[in-house]
Design a protein around this motif. Structure first.
Motif, PDB file in Angstrom:
ATOM      1  N   GLY A 244      41.193  75.667  -8.455  1.00 21.85           N
ATOM      2  CA  GLY A 244      41.617  75.119  -7.174  1.00 21.85           C
ATOM      3  C   GLY A 244      41.613  73.603  -7.170  1.00 21.85           C
TER       4      GLY A 244
ATOM      5  N   ASN B  90      43.692  77.535  -1.871  1.00 19.81           N
ATOM      6  CA  ASN B  90      44.129  77.555  -3.271  1.00 19.81           C
ATOM      7  C   ASN B  90      43.283  78.507  -4.118  1.00 19.81           C
ATOM      8  OD1 ASN B  90      44.499  75.257  -6.040  1.00 19.81           O
ATOM      9  ND2 ASN B  90      45.958  76.788  -5.379  1.00 19.81           N
TER      10      ASN B  90
ATOM     11  N   SER C 240      49.735  74.871  -8.248  1.00 20.04           N
ATOM     12  CA  SER C 240      49.377  75.231  -6.880  1.00 20.04           C
ATOM     13  C   SER C 240      48.274  74.302  -6.393  1.00 20.04           C
ATOM     14  CB  SER C 240      48.937  76.703  -6.795  1.00 20.04           C
ATOM     15  OG  SER C 240      47.786  76.950  -7.565  1.00 20.04           O
ATOM     16  N   ALA C 241      48.138  74.248  -5.063  1.00 22.00           N
ATOM     17  CA  ALA C 241      47.153  73.348  -4.455  1.00 22.00           C
ATOM     18  C   ALA C 241      46.769  73.873  -3.079  1.00 22.00           C
ATOM     19  CB  ALA C 241      47.726  71.935  -4.334  1.00 22.00           C
ATOM     20  N   ALA C 242      45.740  73.252  -2.510  1.00 26.32           N
ATOM     21  CA  ALA C 242      45.229  73.619  -1.187  1.00 26.32           C
ATOM     22  C   ALA C 242      45.422  72.477  -0.218  1.00 26.32           C
ATOM     23  CB  ALA C 242      43.733  73.940  -1.280  1.00 26.32           C
TER      24      ALA C 242
ATOM     25  N   GLU D  25      51.725  80.996  -7.922  1.00 22.48           N
ATOM     26  CA  GLU D  25      51.842  80.203  -9.155  1.00 22.48           C
ATOM     27  C   GLU D  25      51.915  81.126 -10.372  1.00 22.48           C
ATOM     28  OE1 GLU D  25      49.290  77.112 -11.979  1.00 22.48           O
ATOM     29  OE2 GLU D  25      48.530  77.567  -9.968  1.00 22.48           O
TER      30      GLU D  25
ATOM     31  N   SER E 177      48.369  80.873  -2.974  1.00 19.79           N
ATOM     32  CA  SER E 177      49.106  79.927  -3.825  1.00 19.79           C
ATOM     33  C   SER E 177      48.851  80.146  -5.309  1.00 19.79           C
ATOM     34  CB  SER E 177      48.858  78.469  -3.403  1.00 19.79           C
ATOM     35  OG  SER E 177      47.510  78.115  -3.464  1.00 19.79           O
ATOM     36  N   PRO E 178      47.620  80.475  -5.748  1.00 23.71           N
ATOM     37  CA  PRO E 178      47.487  80.770  -7.176  1.00 23.71           C
ATOM     38  C   PRO E 178      48.201  82.077  -7.558  1.00 23.71           C
ATOM     39  CG  PRO E 178      45.341  80.888  -6.102  1.00 23.71           C
ATOM     40  CD  PRO E 178      46.316  80.392  -5.093  1.00 23.71           C
TER      41      PRO E 178
ATOM     42  N   GLN F 216      43.096  70.143  -4.429  1.00 28.90           N
ATOM     43  CA  GLN F 216      43.637  69.780  -3.127  1.00 28.90           C
ATOM     44  C   GLN F 216      44.947  69.010  -3.291  1.00 28.90           C
ATOM     45  OE1 GLN F 216      41.105  67.372  -0.578  1.00 28.90           O
ATOM     46  NE2 GLN F 216      42.092  68.195   1.250  1.00 28.90           N
TER      47      GLN F 216
ATOM     48  N   VAL G 225      51.466  75.985  -2.105  1.00 30.00           N
ATOM     49  CA  VAL G 225      50.331  75.453  -1.353  1.00 30.00           C
ATOM     50  C   VAL G 225      49.876  76.465  -0.302  1.00 30.00           C
ATOM     51  CG1 VAL G 225      49.506  73.559   0.113  1.00 30.00           C
ATOM     52  CG2 VAL G 225      51.229  73.109  -1.666  1.00 30.00           C
ATOM     53  N   CYS G 226      48.558  76.683  -0.235  1.00 29.38           N
ATOM     54  CA  CYS G 226      47.962  77.467   0.848  1.00 29.38           C
ATOM     55  C   CYS G 226      46.703  76.744   1.315  1.00 29.38           C
ATOM     56  CB  CYS G 226      47.692  78.919   0.429  1.00 29.38           C
ATOM     57  SG  CYS G 226      46.376  79.144  -0.788  1.00 29.38           S
TER      58      CYS G 226
ATOM     59  N   ASN H  33      50.394  75.878   6.844  1.00 34.22           N
ATOM     60  CA  ASN H  33      50.380  75.127   5.582  1.00 34.22           C
ATOM     61  C   ASN H  33      51.497  74.094   5.557  1.00 34.22           C
ATOM     62  OD1 ASN H  33      49.788  78.195   3.719  1.00 34.22           O
ATOM     63  ND2 ASN H  33      48.266  76.851   4.639  1.00 34.22           N
TER      64      ASN H  33
END
Length: 156
Positions: free
Chosen positions: A71, A11, A39-41, A19, A15-16, A73, A7-8, A92
Motif C-alpha cells: 500500500g 489500497n 495502485s494507491a490510496a 492493479e 485498487s490492488p 498513498q 485508487v481506493c 475516491n
C-alpha cells in the motif's frame, strides 16, 4: 509507455485487486512493454501493508499474483506520471481531484463509468463480498483495456 493508476480508500482491497487483474490482462494481451500499472490510496492508513487477505485469497483462486504489492498513498506527482487515474468509487474520485488539485480533468475516471454499471465498486473491507468486487473489477479492467487500446492504438 502508458501508465495506469487504480485508487481506493486504503489500497488494500479494491485498487490492488484492480492493479493485479489489469496487469494479468495486459500480460495476456502481450502489452506488458506498453502499459505499466500501479495502485494507491487516498488515505494513509495502510502505507506499506500487503493487500487484504480477502483480496489475496480471491485472486489466488484465479491464479492472479499480488506478489510485491504494498500500500501507498496518492501523491501529487502521480498526476504527472499517470495517463489514467481510476477511482474505485465517487468518493475516491472526489478525493483524487482534491488531492491532485485537478477538479475536472478527464484522466481521472470513476472505474465502473467505463461499463454499463455506472456505479461505485463496493468496498469488500466493509461488505466482506470479495467475489462481487472481483466480478466488477474483471468487467471494469476489460473495459479499461479496451479504452486504452482505442485511445492509444497499442496493437500497431
Amino acid at each position: 509507455m502508458i501508465n495506469v493508476l487504480f485508487v481506493c480508500l486504503g489500497n488494500i482491497c479494491r485498487s490492488p485487486m484492480a492493479e493485479a487483474v489489469f496487469k494479468h490482462l495486459v500480460e495476456k494481451e502481450n502489452l506488458s512493454g506498453k502499459i505499466q500499472v500501479d495502485s494507491a490510496a487516498t488515505s494513509s492508513w495502510h502505507i506499506g501493508d500487503s493487500p487484504h487477505k480477502g483480496t489475496i485469497t480471491k485472486l489466488k483462486e484465479y491464479n492472479i499474483s499480488t506478489e510485491g504489492m504494498v500500500g501507498r498513498q496518492l501523491d501529487k506527482t502521480d498526476f504527472e506520471k499517470f495517463d489514467y487515474i481510476i477511482g474505485m468509487d465517487a468518493s475516491n474520485v472526489t478525493n483524487i481531484r482534491e488531492m491532485l488539485g485537478q477538479p475536472d480533468h478527464p484522466k481521472i475516471i470513476r472505474f465502473l463509468d467505463l461499463t454499463d454499471h455506472k456505479k461505485d465498486v463496493p468496498d469488500p473491507y466493509y461488505t466482506g463480498d470479495f467475489q462481487e468486487t472481483y466480478d466488477l473489477v474483471i468487467e471494469g479492467c476489460q473495459a479499461l483495456l479496451d479504452k486504452v487500446n482505442i485511445d492509444q492504438d497499442l496493437h500497431r
